[in-house]
Design a protein around this motif. Structure first.
Motif, short mmCIF file in Angstrom:
data_model
loop_
_atom_site.label_atom_id
_atom_site.label_comp_id
_atom_site.label_asym_id
_atom_site.label_seq_id
_atom_site.Cartn_x
_atom_site.Cartn_y
_atom_site.Cartn_z
N UNK A 75 0.82 -1.21 0.00
CA UNK A 75 0.00 0.00 0.00
C UNK A 75 0.86 1.26 0.00
N UNK A 76 1.95 1.22 0.78
CA UNK A 76 2.86 2.37 0.81
C UNK A 76 3.51 2.56 -0.56
N UNK A 77 3.87 1.45 -1.23
CA UNK A 77 4.45 1.54 -2.57
C UNK A 77 3.48 2.20 -3.55
N UNK A 78 2.21 1.83 -3.48
CA UNK A 78 1.21 2.42 -4.37
C UNK A 78 1.07 3.92 -4.11
N UNK A 79 1.11 4.30 -2.83
CA UNK A 79 1.00 5.72 -2.51
C UNK A 79 2.19 6.50 -3.07
N UNK A 80 3.40 5.94 -2.94
CA UNK A 80 4.57 6.63 -3.47
C UNK A 80 4.55 6.66 -5.00
N UNK A 81 4.05 5.61 -5.62
CA UNK A 81 3.91 5.62 -7.08
C UNK A 81 2.97 6.74 -7.50
N UNK A 82 1.88 6.89 -6.76
CA UNK A 82 0.90 7.93 -7.07
C UNK A 82 1.47 9.31 -6.82
N UNK A 83 2.22 9.48 -5.72
CA UNK A 83 2.82 10.78 -5.39
C UNK A 83 3.86 11.17 -6.44
N UNK A 84 4.74 10.25 -6.80
CA UNK A 84 5.79 10.56 -7.78
C UNK A 84 5.16 10.88 -9.14
N UNK A 85 4.15 10.09 -9.52
CA UNK A 85 3.49 10.34 -10.80
C UNK A 85 2.86 11.72 -10.85
N UNK A 86 2.13 12.09 -9.80
CA UNK A 86 1.47 13.39 -9.84
C UNK A 86 2.45 14.53 -9.61
N UNK A 87 3.56 14.26 -8.96
CA UNK A 87 4.62 15.26 -8.83
C UNK A 87 5.09 15.70 -10.22
N UNK A 88 5.28 14.73 -11.13
CA UNK A 88 5.71 15.05 -12.50
C UNK A 88 4.61 15.79 -13.26
N UNK A 89 3.34 15.44 -12.99
CA UNK A 89 2.24 16.17 -13.63
C UNK A 89 2.23 17.62 -13.17
N UNK A 90 2.41 17.87 -11.87
CA UNK A 90 2.45 19.23 -11.35
C UNK A 90 3.62 20.01 -11.92
N UNK A 91 4.72 19.33 -12.13
CA UNK A 91 5.90 19.98 -12.73
C UNK A 91 5.56 20.48 -14.14
N UNK A 92 4.83 19.68 -14.89
CA UNK A 92 4.41 20.07 -16.24
C UNK A 92 3.39 21.20 -16.18
N UNK A 93 2.45 21.12 -15.23
CA UNK A 93 1.36 22.10 -15.15
C UNK A 93 1.84 23.47 -14.68
N UNK A 94 2.63 23.49 -13.60
CA UNK A 94 2.96 24.76 -12.96
C UNK A 94 4.44 25.15 -13.05
N UNK A 95 5.29 24.22 -13.47
CA UNK A 95 6.73 24.49 -13.61
C UNK A 95 7.35 24.94 -12.28
N UNK A 96 6.85 24.38 -11.20
CA UNK A 96 7.40 24.68 -9.88
C UNK A 96 8.63 23.80 -9.64
N UNK A 97 9.46 24.14 -8.65
CA UNK A 97 10.58 23.26 -8.29
C UNK A 97 10.09 21.88 -7.88
N UNK A 98 10.93 20.87 -8.07
CA UNK A 98 10.52 19.50 -7.78
C UNK A 98 10.15 19.31 -6.31
N UNK A 99 10.82 20.02 -5.42
CA UNK A 99 10.49 19.89 -4.00
C UNK A 99 9.07 20.33 -3.70
#
Length: 454
Positions: A75-99
């Motif tokens: 379950x923790x692995x799935x949550x991190x997969x989801x977090x990392x995936x949407x982190x990249x989406x947010x990077x594309x959407x808003x061009x904010x720093x990765x942190x």
């Protein structure tokens, strides 16, 4: 169920989750900047890849049994997969720093879990027999009515509590290390906290208290960081105000000395003009008055004009910057003209970033004209028609390679230089409605920065 059936179910579920994440993003980070057609296609593609990739990996974990590994590793692995995936989406959407994107994606995950806790009030955790028509209808109600309602409730809570304002205030601060670490380990820490709350050997779902407690802790951290940043900003504003007052006093004292000096010389000037008037030499009188006016303008008038222009700068940090730079230029006898066409009160750039950019441009201009007899600097600030323009113009005394301007290490002053314009370019990359311009005109090197305010 076959791999394909599970994958299809995950695709539908993740599509709903992605829509929820996008709505939350609008609440926390505001509208997407620079919404060109190309940008929209890129965002849509990134969301599609997010849905497909997370669905695929979730299906693999489910079919291999990793989803049920203890203690909650799957379950923790799935949550991190989801977090990392949407982190990249947010990077594309808003061009904010990765942190920032990572912390925001982790916060999305906590809100997602909160929504699931809400929906449990409608349909407590249970396993449905989809072959039973009654349970299938109950499952469909749970999946396509209760779940969207829970998502909508969370989005409304964010809107009503103005959580986005608090979040953007935190996001604009420099010191966020503690929150980033907290958010990075939130899935693991949440599981540990759940174990302490439930004290059970096997956990099938989140206890609502663990998610609520995490969000409460995060809210307190945001509020604490916000209050600390406000206190720090007030101290900085007080220091800037003190420096401005000191600079104003020095300018006024210098202006008073010049007036006294001119007053002392004025009697001698008038005596000379009296003799010329007595002799009836009108041309000599006109020439004498012109020289006297020029002397007054050189000694007193230029300082009065600069102080009048400074009065039109209403941003304390920017005014403090110009006071310090003008003082240095006066000490080094660098001729500078400041022109503020209209009162400058605000801009889309953060005041710290704007001061860094203007400081770099002014330092480069001063470096170019330093020690040159005919060296001049002209600074103009114009606020009109929803656009603010900053222009720094200086006389050129060396050749410039336009292709290398802004490249780290390139400078007309020799080696181990050229850091300023590289940093200037890096700062501006954070903003979208910014148009920097570099040109040469009539022997002047011109650096212009346009900020689209609306």
């Amino acid at each position: 169920m076959t791999f394909f059936q599970v994958m299809c179910g995950n695709l539908l579920s993740l599509s709903e989750t992605a829509l929820f994440f996008v709505c939350v993003s609008f609440q926390l980070l505001g509208e997407i900047p620079n919404k060109t057609k190309k940008q929209k296609y890129t965002i849509f593609s990134s969301l599609f890849l997010f849905i497909f990739w997370v669905s695929f990996l979730s299906t693999v974990l489910y079919k291999t049994g990793a989803f049920y590994w203890e203690p909650h590793i799957g379950r923790v692995m799935i949550e991190y997969i989801q977090i990392i995936g949407y982190m990249l989406v947010l990077r594309v959407m808003y061009r904010k720093p990765y942190g920032i994107c990572m912390a925001t994606a982790a916060f999305h995950n906590l809100l997602y879990l909160l929504a699931w806790n809400f929906q449990d009030f409608f349909a407590p955790n249970r396993i449905y027999d989809l072959g039973n028509p009654a349970e299938r209808r109950e499952y469909l109600f749970y999946e396509w009515i209760a779940t969207p309602l829970a998502f909508i409730l969370v989005v409304l809570l964010l809107n009503k509590t103005k959580a986005g304002k608090i979040y953007r205030q935190w996001e604009s601060q420099k010191l966020r290390g503690g929150v980033l670490v907290f958010m990075a380990f939130s899935p693991i820490a949440s599981r540990l906290l759940q174990g302490l709350i439930e004290k059970s050997e096997r956990f099938q779902d989140y206890n609502p208290m663990s998610t609520m407690l995490f969000i409460l802790i995060l809210y307190l951290i945001f509020v604490y960081d916000g209050l600390r940043e406000q206190q720090k900003k007030r101290i900085e504003e007080q220091n800037v105000s003190l420096r401005q007052q000191e600079a104003y006093i020095e300018n006024l004292e210098g202006l008073q000395r010049e007036v006294c000096r001119f007053r002392h010389d004025f009697k001698n000037m008038m005596s000379g003009m009296y003799m010329q008037a007595k002799e009836g030499d009108l041309e000599a009188i006109q020439s004498y008055i012109q020289e006297m006016t020029s002397d007054f303008d050189m000694q007193v008038g230029s300082q009065i004009r600069i102080m009048n222009q400074l009065a039109n700068i209403r941003v304390a940090e920017v005014k403090g910057l110009f006071l310090e730079k003008l003082k240095v230029m006066q000490e080094e006898e660098i001729h500078c003209e400041l022109e503020v066409l209209k009162p400058f009160e605000k801009t889309g750039l953060r005041s710290t970033d704007l001061c860094r950019c203007l400081g770099i441009l002014l330092d480069n201009a001063m470096e170019e004209v330093r020690g040159k007899k005919d060296g001049k600097i002209h600074v103009m600030i114009s606020s009109q028609s929803g656009c603010t323009t900053f222009r720094v113009k200086n006389t050129m005394h060396s050749s410039v390679d336009f292709h290398k301007i802004g490249t780290l290490g390139y400078s007309t002053k020799g080696e181990n230089r050229g850091i300023g314009l590289a940093n200037y370019k890096k700062i501006l990359e954070r903003y979208d409605r910014i148009l920097p311009l570099t040109t040469i005109q009539d022997g002047f090197f011109i650096q212009e920065l346009k900020v689209q305010e609306s």
